[in-house]
Design a protein around this motif. Structure first.
Motif, mmCIF file in Angstrom:
data_model
loop_
_atom_site.group_PDB
_atom_site.id
_atom_site.type_symbol
_atom_site.label_atom_id
_atom_site.label_comp_id
_atom_site.label_asym_id
_atom_site.label_seq_id
_atom_site.Cartn_x
_atom_site.Cartn_y
_atom_site.Cartn_z
ATOM 1 N N GLY A 1 -11.077 15.119 14.403
ATOM 2 C CA GLY A 1 -10.873 13.712 14.035
ATOM 3 C C GLY A 1 -10.426 13.620 12.598
ATOM 4 N N GLY A 2 -10.994 12.642 11.862
ATOM 5 C CA GLY A 2 -10.764 12.551 10.434
ATOM 6 C C GLY A 2 -9.505 11.843 9.995
ATOM 7 N N ILE A 3 -8.670 11.416 10.941
ATOM 8 C CA ILE A 3 -7.436 10.704 10.595
ATOM 9 C C ILE A 3 -7.671 9.204 10.778
ATOM 10 C CG2 ILE A 3 -4.988 10.424 11.065
ATOM 11 C CD1 ILE A 3 -5.664 13.153 9.921
ATOM 12 N N ASP A 4 -7.330 8.421 9.775
ATOM 13 C CA ASP A 4 -7.568 6.978 9.781
ATOM 14 C C ASP A 4 -6.453 6.277 10.559
ATOM 15 O OD1 ASP A 4 -8.106 4.338 9.275
ATOM 16 O OD2 ASP A 4 -8.389 4.580 7.121
ATOM 17 N N SER A 5 -6.792 5.762 11.726
ATOM 18 C CA SER A 5 -5.785 5.101 12.553
ATOM 19 C C SER A 5 -5.476 3.697 12.045
ATOM 20 C CB SER A 5 -6.235 5.055 14.018
ATOM 21 O OG SER A 5 -7.523 4.481 14.122
ATOM 22 N N GLN A 6 -6.481 2.808 12.042
ATOM 23 C CA GLN A 6 -6.234 1.426 11.650
ATOM 24 C C GLN A 6 -5.804 1.302 10.193
ATOM 25 O OE1 GLN A 6 -8.975 2.471 13.278
ATOM 26 N NE2 GLN A 6 -9.669 0.990 14.800
ATOM 27 N N GLY A 7 -6.420 2.083 9.308
ATOM 28 C CA GLY A 7 -6.156 1.935 7.882
ATOM 29 C C GLY A 7 -4.889 2.591 7.395
ATOM 30 N N VAL A 8 -4.383 3.572 8.158
ATOM 31 C CA VAL A 8 -3.194 4.296 7.694
ATOM 32 C C VAL A 8 -2.140 4.386 8.794
ATOM 33 C CG1 VAL A 8 -2.289 6.455 6.716
ATOM 34 C CG2 VAL A 8 -4.555 5.635 6.037
ATOM 35 N N VAL A 9 -2.373 5.211 9.812
ATOM 36 C CA VAL A 9 -1.308 5.596 10.740
ATOM 37 C C VAL A 9 -0.759 4.392 11.515
ATOM 38 C CG1 VAL A 9 -0.706 7.069 12.698
ATOM 39 C CG2 VAL A 9 -2.246 7.926 10.922
ATOM 40 N N GLN B 1 -14.259 9.441 13.590
ATOM 41 C CA GLN B 1 -13.481 8.483 12.814
ATOM 42 C C GLN B 1 -14.017 8.330 11.392
ATOM 43 O OE1 GLN B 1 -13.611 5.345 16.015
ATOM 44 N NE2 GLN B 1 -11.396 5.320 15.674
ATOM 45 N N VAL B 2 -13.172 7.745 10.532
ATOM 46 C CA VAL B 2 -13.438 7.765 9.093
ATOM 47 C C VAL B 2 -14.531 6.799 8.661
ATOM 48 C CG1 VAL B 2 -11.134 8.588 8.512
ATOM 49 C CG2 VAL B 2 -11.549 6.117 8.678
ATOM 50 N N MET B 3 -15.014 5.916 9.544
ATOM 51 C CA MET B 3 -16.158 5.069 9.149
ATOM 52 C C MET B 3 -17.475 5.852 9.142
ATOM 53 S SD MET B 3 -15.295 4.675 12.527
ATOM 54 C CE MET B 3 -14.265 3.210 12.604
ATOM 55 N N ASN B 4 -17.428 7.078 9.636
ATOM 56 C CA ASN B 4 -18.577 7.983 9.573
ATOM 57 C C ASN B 4 -18.498 8.835 8.306
ATOM 58 O OD1 ASN B 4 -19.754 7.726 12.511
ATOM 59 N ND2 ASN B 4 -17.542 7.959 12.768
ATOM 60 N N ASP B 5 -19.637 9.290 7.827
ATOM 61 C CA ASP B 5 -19.668 10.158 6.654
ATOM 62 C C ASP B 5 -19.383 11.585 7.109
ATOM 63 O OD1 ASP B 5 -20.135 11.551 4.334
ATOM 64 O OD2 ASP B 5 -22.032 10.563 3.866
ATOM 65 N N LEU B 6 -18.105 11.877 7.285
ATOM 66 C CA LEU B 6 -17.710 13.154 7.872
ATOM 67 C C LEU B 6 -18.014 14.331 6.951
ATOM 68 C CD1 LEU B 6 -14.321 12.110 9.528
ATOM 69 C CD2 LEU B 6 -16.610 12.165 10.529
ATOM 70 N N VAL B 7 -17.909 14.126 5.647
ATOM 71 C CA VAL B 7 -18.216 15.214 4.712
ATOM 72 C C VAL B 7 -19.685 15.601 4.835
ATOM 73 C CG1 VAL B 7 -18.370 15.859 2.287
ATOM 74 C CG2 VAL B 7 -16.366 14.607 3.114
ATOM 75 N N THR C 1 -7.340 14.966 14.112
ATOM 76 C CA THR C 1 -6.809 14.224 15.243
ATOM 77 C C THR C 1 -7.228 12.767 15.134
ATOM 78 O OG1 THR C 1 -6.656 14.130 17.663
ATOM 79 C CG2 THR C 1 -8.797 14.656 16.739
ATOM 80 N N GLY C 2 -6.649 11.971 15.981
ATOM 81 C CA GLY C 2 -6.972 10.555 16.090
ATOM 82 C C GLY C 2 -6.211 10.013 17.285
ATOM 83 N N PHE C 3 -6.378 8.738 17.569
ATOM 84 C CA PHE C 3 -5.719 8.153 18.728
ATOM 85 C C PHE C 3 -5.016 6.879 18.290
ATOM 86 C CE2 PHE C 3 -8.768 11.077 20.190
ATOM 87 C CZ PHE C 3 -8.160 11.677 21.276
ATOM 88 N N PHE C 4 -3.691 6.822 18.536
ATOM 89 C CA PHE C 4 -2.840 5.841 17.885
ATOM 90 C C PHE C 4 -1.960 5.114 18.896
ATOM 91 C CE2 PHE C 4 -3.468 9.723 15.445
ATOM 92 C CZ PHE C 4 -4.266 9.239 14.429
#
Length: 351
Positions: A286-294, A266-272, A324-327
């Motif tokens: 992962g890498g897709i922001d569920s709460q903040g975007v989708v 998830q995007v709260m981690n420093d994925l880069v 991916t992400g879970f929505f």
């Protein structure tokens, strides 16, 4: 002679799909989905960005009940006897918080009754999936309720954390028994469903930090996770560790254990940073922001698509990334479609 009409609702539902293919952009492929996924898992450059939702055959036996619920508003009892109640807020069934089957960790051997996996008709169930063919895709299975999750299902979350501090040896033994059960289940998936990717769930963190210290992880959980990873690799399968939240504190441990892919990154981690430091040994899904975007109230379809493209641009160069992400909302559909549309030519344009 008049054309015979068929009712789609009367047709057998292909159990291999999460998202029906007619909802996802279709493009011409020069290799099969399975071959493209194999490139991804071998840390090679795939021909297109792998699509978690559209490029796998999903083999998740409906006769097993690690967690009940077959659709919106559903619940029931799992095969350990725990009641699950639908939660609108979570968009999924949740364990009945008033039901604590295990009040004292010392009692787990008497209280916890593991399902008899050998008593189930795996061959007949697997035949339901195989009847639809493999469609040139790799078989994967989502395995929910990992050892830590199952542990706090039984005791309640706070009680489980207290037990970790007060009775670490007993918890270690219980986690070991839960790992043994998962390994036996993984073997059924391998033997009967030809599964190649085990998506093993066990959420270890909140949105801000891990649920327990690294020392606790190493002493109580890691040895048993290591056995699970080893067992999966011995069966020539990939271990994809699904762990939500700010999990980055555990990433060096995942790498050391030989986890193939970290899922729900998830995007709260420093994925880069994580990809730069560990990308040669650990894949990211992962890498897709569920709460903040989708799943954000009022989000537009174009915002979802733009975010999806941006995350692919950020994390997909050089391979090693599966968005991916879970929505819980319909925003998932344009996201999956955009992965297919934008991802179909991403490597052709960038390499």
């Amino acid at each position: 002679m008049s054309e015979q009409k068929t009712n789609p609702e009367e047709q057998p539902r292909d159990p291999n799909y999460i998202i029906p293919p007619f909802l996802v952009y279709q493009f011409e492929k020069d290799i099969t989905d399975e071959e493209n996924m194999k490139l991804f898992y071998e840390h090679k450059i795939p021909h297109w960005v792998p699509n978690y939702y559209a490029d796998f055959n999903w083999r998740m036996p409906l006769m097993t009940y690690d967690r009940p619920g077959g659709g919106i508003g559903t619940g029931g009892y799992d095969w350990f006897g725990m009641e699950w109640i639908w939660s609108d807020e979570a968009g999924a069934p949740m364990v009945n918080s008033q039901q604590k089957m295990l009040k004292e960790i010392d009692d787990w051997k008497d209280v916890v009754k593991f399902p008899d996996l050998d008593s189930l008709d795996w061959e007949s169930d697997a035949a339901k999936y195989k009847a639809f063919g493999d469609k040139g895709r790799m078989n994967a299975s989502i395995c929910v309720e990992g050892p830590f999750e199952r542990f706090h299902d039984f005791m309640g979350f706070e009680e489980a954390l207290i037990a970790l501090m007060e009775e670490p040896e007993e918890v270690y033994d219980f986690i070991g028994a839960l790992a043994d059960y998962r390994i036996a289940y993984f073997k059924k998936l391998h033997d009967y469903y030809d599964v190649k990717v085990i998506c093993a769930h066990d959420d270890l963190a909140s949105a801000t930090n891990g649920f327990f210290s690294l020392d606790t992880f190493r002493e109580i959980f890691k040895p048993h996770y290591q056995r699970m990873v080893n067992a999966v690799h011995e069966m020539d399968m990939y271990y994809q560790f699904h762990s939500c939240g700010k999990t980055e504190m555990f990433i060096p441990e995942f790498v050391e254990m030989g986890v193939d892919c970290w899922e729900s990154a998830q995007v709260m981690n420093d994925l880069v940073r994580i990809k730069k430091e560990y990308g040669d040994r650990l894949l990211i899904a992962g890498g897709i922001d569920s709460q903040g975007v989708v799943d954000r109230i009022g989000v537009t379809e174009e915002e979802i698509r733009e975010h999806t493209r941006r995350q692919i641009d950020l994390l997909a160069p050089g391979g090693g990334f599966m968005p991916t992400g879970f929505f819980t909302t319909d925003g998932m559909l344009p996201m999956v479609d955009e992965i297919a549309r934008y991802g179909s030519t991403f490597y052709k344009n960038k390499l």
